[in-house]
Design a protein around this motif. Structure first.
Motif, PDB file in Angstrom:
ATOM      1  N   ALA A   1       0.831  -1.201   0.000  1.00  0.00           N
ATOM      2  CA  ALA A   1       0.000   0.000   0.000  1.00  0.00           C
ATOM      3  C   ALA A   1       0.868   1.254   0.000  1.00  0.00           C
ATOM      4  N   VAL A   2       0.353   2.293  -0.609  1.00  0.00           N
ATOM      5  CA  VAL A   2       1.026   3.596  -0.607  1.00  0.00           C
ATOM      6  C   VAL A   2       1.276   4.032   0.833  1.00  0.00           C
ATOM      7  N   SER A   3       0.320   3.742   1.713  1.00  0.00           N
ATOM      8  CA  SER A   3       0.464   4.161   3.114  1.00  0.00           C
ATOM      9  C   SER A   3       1.679   3.506   3.771  1.00  0.00           C
ATOM     10  N   LEU A   4       1.995   2.259   3.407  1.00  0.00           N
ATOM     11  CA  LEU A   4       3.174   1.597   3.965  1.00  0.00           C
ATOM     12  C   LEU A   4       4.450   2.270   3.470  1.00  0.00           C
ATOM     13  N   ILE A   5       4.496   2.599   2.196  1.00  0.00           N
ATOM     14  CA  ILE A   5       5.673   3.274   1.631  1.00  0.00           C
ATOM     15  C   ILE A   5       5.842   4.636   2.300  1.00  0.00           C
ATOM     16  N   ARG A   6       4.754   5.346   2.474  1.00  0.00           N
ATOM     17  CA  ARG A   6       4.800   6.647   3.149  1.00  0.00           C
ATOM     18  C   ARG A   6       5.293   6.482   4.589  1.00  0.00           C
ATOM     19  N   TYR A   7       4.815   5.433   5.268  1.00  0.00           N
ATOM     20  CA  TYR A   7       5.244   5.168   6.645  1.00  0.00           C
ATOM     21  C   TYR A   7       6.752   4.927   6.697  1.00  0.00           C
ATOM     22  N   TYR A   8       7.269   4.081   5.809  1.00  0.00           N
ATOM     23  CA  TYR A   8       8.710   3.821   5.776  1.00  0.00           C
ATOM     24  C   TYR A   8       9.484   5.112   5.532  1.00  0.00           C
ATOM     25  N   ALA A   9       8.972   5.958   4.660  1.00  0.00           N
ATOM     26  CA  ALA A   9       9.651   7.237   4.390  1.00  0.00           C
ATOM     27  C   ALA A   9       9.609   8.136   5.628  1.00  0.00           C
ATOM     28  N   ASN A  10       8.459   8.187   6.287  1.00  0.00           N
ATOM     29  CA  ASN A  10       8.339   9.008   7.500  1.00  0.00           C
ATOM     30  C   ASN A  10       9.252   8.496   8.611  1.00  0.00           C
ATOM     31  N   GLN A  11       9.477   7.176   8.632  1.00  0.00           N
ATOM     32  CA  GLN A  11      10.364   6.577   9.624  1.00  0.00           C
ATOM     33  C   GLN A  11      11.835   6.688   9.208  1.00  0.00           C
ATOM     34  N   GLU A  12      12.072   7.270   8.049  1.00  0.00           N
ATOM     35  CA  GLU A  12      13.417   7.470   7.499  1.00  0.00           C
ATOM     36  C   GLU A  12      14.155   6.153   7.283  1.00  0.00           C
ATOM     37  N   ILE A  13      13.402   5.134   6.885  1.00  0.00           N
ATOM     38  CA  ILE A  13      13.996   3.847   6.541  1.00  0.00           C
ATOM     39  C   ILE A  13      14.267   3.796   5.038  1.00  0.00           C
ATOM     40  N   ILE A  14      13.475   4.554   4.298  1.00  0.00           N
ATOM     41  CA  ILE A  14      13.732   4.691   2.863  1.00  0.00           C
ATOM     42  C   ILE A  14      13.862   6.183   2.541  1.00  0.00           C
ATOM     43  N   PRO A  15      14.755   6.518   1.610  1.00  0.00           N
ATOM     44  CA  PRO A  15      14.938   7.933   1.268  1.00  0.00           C
ATOM     45  C   PRO A  15      13.849   8.427   0.313  1.00  0.00           C
ATOM     46  N   SER A  16      13.490   9.678   0.454  1.00  0.00           N
ATOM     47  CA  SER A  16      12.555  10.318  -0.468  1.00  0.00           C
ATOM     48  C   SER A  16      12.913  11.792  -0.558  1.00  0.00           C
ATOM     49  N   VAL A  17      12.424  12.430  -1.603  1.00  0.00           N
ATOM     50  CA  VAL A  17      12.587  13.880  -1.770  1.00  0.00           C
ATOM     51  C   VAL A  17      11.244  14.456  -2.178  1.00  0.00           C
ATOM     52  N   ARG A  18      11.069  15.716  -1.928  1.00  0.00           N
ATOM     53  CA  ARG A  18       9.836  16.405  -2.304  1.00  0.00           C
ATOM     54  C   ARG A  18      10.066  17.180  -3.597  1.00  0.00           C
ATOM     55  N   THR A  19       9.093  17.095  -4.474  1.00  0.00           N
ATOM     56  CA  THR A  19       9.144  17.874  -5.707  1.00  0.00           C
ATOM     57  C   THR A  19       8.734  19.309  -5.373  1.00  0.00           C
ATOM     58  N   PRO A  20       8.965  20.255  -6.292  1.00  0.00           N
ATOM     59  CA  PRO A  20       8.498  21.625  -6.033  1.00  0.00           C
ATOM     60  C   PRO A  20       6.995  21.697  -5.759  1.00  0.00           C
ATOM     61  N   GLY A  21       6.229  20.753  -6.306  1.00  0.00           N
ATOM     62  CA  GLY A  21       4.786  20.726  -6.064  1.00  0.00           C
ATOM     63  C   GLY A  21       4.397  20.035  -4.769  1.00  0.00           C
ATOM     64  N   GLY A  22       5.377  19.498  -4.035  1.00  0.00           N
ATOM     65  CA  GLY A  22       5.113  18.867  -2.742  1.00  0.00           C
ATOM     66  C   GLY A  22       4.927  17.365  -2.798  1.00  0.00           C
ATOM     67  N   SER A  23       4.960  16.778  -3.996  1.00  0.00           N
ATOM     68  CA  SER A  23       4.836  15.320  -4.095  1.00  0.00           C
ATOM     69  C   SER A  23       6.118  14.656  -3.607  1.00  0.00           C
ATOM     70  N   ARG A  24       5.954  13.465  -3.099  1.00  0.00           N
ATOM     71  CA  ARG A  24       7.100  12.691  -2.640  1.00  0.00           C
ATOM     72  C   ARG A  24       7.546  11.769  -3.767  1.00  0.00           C
ATOM     73  N   VAL A  25       8.848  11.786  -4.077  1.00  0.00           N
ATOM     74  CA  VAL A  25       9.409  10.884  -5.077  1.00  0.00           C
ATOM     75  C   VAL A  25      10.585  10.148  -4.456  1.00  0.00           C
ATOM     76  N   PHE A  26      10.900   9.002  -5.061  1.00  0.00           N
ATOM     77  CA  PHE A  26      11.890   8.102  -4.485  1.00  0.00           C
ATOM     78  C   PHE A  26      12.899   7.675  -5.538  1.00  0.00           C
ATOM     79  N   PRO A  27      14.137   7.437  -5.104  1.00  0.00           N
ATOM     80  CA  PRO A  27      15.078   6.793  -6.019  1.00  0.00           C
ATOM     81  C   PRO A  27      14.524   5.417  -6.391  1.00  0.00           C
TER      82      PRO A  27
END
Length: 151
Positions: free
Chosen positions: A19-45
């Protein structure tokens, strides 16, 4: 070195079957890296797909997210595990598996009696564990955990 392509959270969720919510949770827990686009969306390597797979495998083996974070943080540059990294991490996992096998073997041999001391008798328990002295060693089935009666 060229920068790794960035992908959407939906892409990561679809590729990992989560689920998207699990990926978001991992990102919030800083277990996976993410960056924010200028529009505020989260993108991942894109390599996060492998990292999420590693997290799920480790969780299935009984590792907590804190333990997984420590394992991943030990990798150089906080990178996604490579084949060589996996070989090293497998040694850590194998040690945990061997420890668990030993614990389960101990449990299996202890199940010939009962949960606790093996006697199923309050009278006999009073002989081996007068006034519940074993409780001073902690909670749980202390004899199954390796403690011995105070004779």
């Amino acid at each position: 070195m060229p920068q790794e392509p960035l992908v959407s959270i939906g892409f990561i969720a679809k590729r990992t079957g989560n689920a998207v919510s699990l990926i978001r949770y991992y990102a919030n827990q800083e277990i996976i890296p993410s960056v924010r686009t200028p529009g505020g969306s989260r993108v991942f390597p894109r390599s996060v797909i492998r990292r999420v797979s590693f997290i799920l495998i480790a969780q299935n083996m009984g590792y907590s997210l804190d333990e997984i974070r420590q394992l991943l943080n030990a990798l150089p540059d906080n990178r996604t595990p490579t084949k060589d990294d996996w070989t090293s991490l497998s040694e850590v996992f194998n040690q945990r598996i061997e420890q668990r096998i030993a614990e389960l073997t101990q449990l299996k041999s202890s199940l010939a009696g009962c949960i606790g001391c093996g006697c199923l008798s309050l009278d006999k328990c009073r002989l081996y564990n007068k006034e519940d002295n074993i409780a001073t060693k902690g909670a749980g089935a202390r004899f199954l955990l390796g403690d011995r009666p105070n004779l």
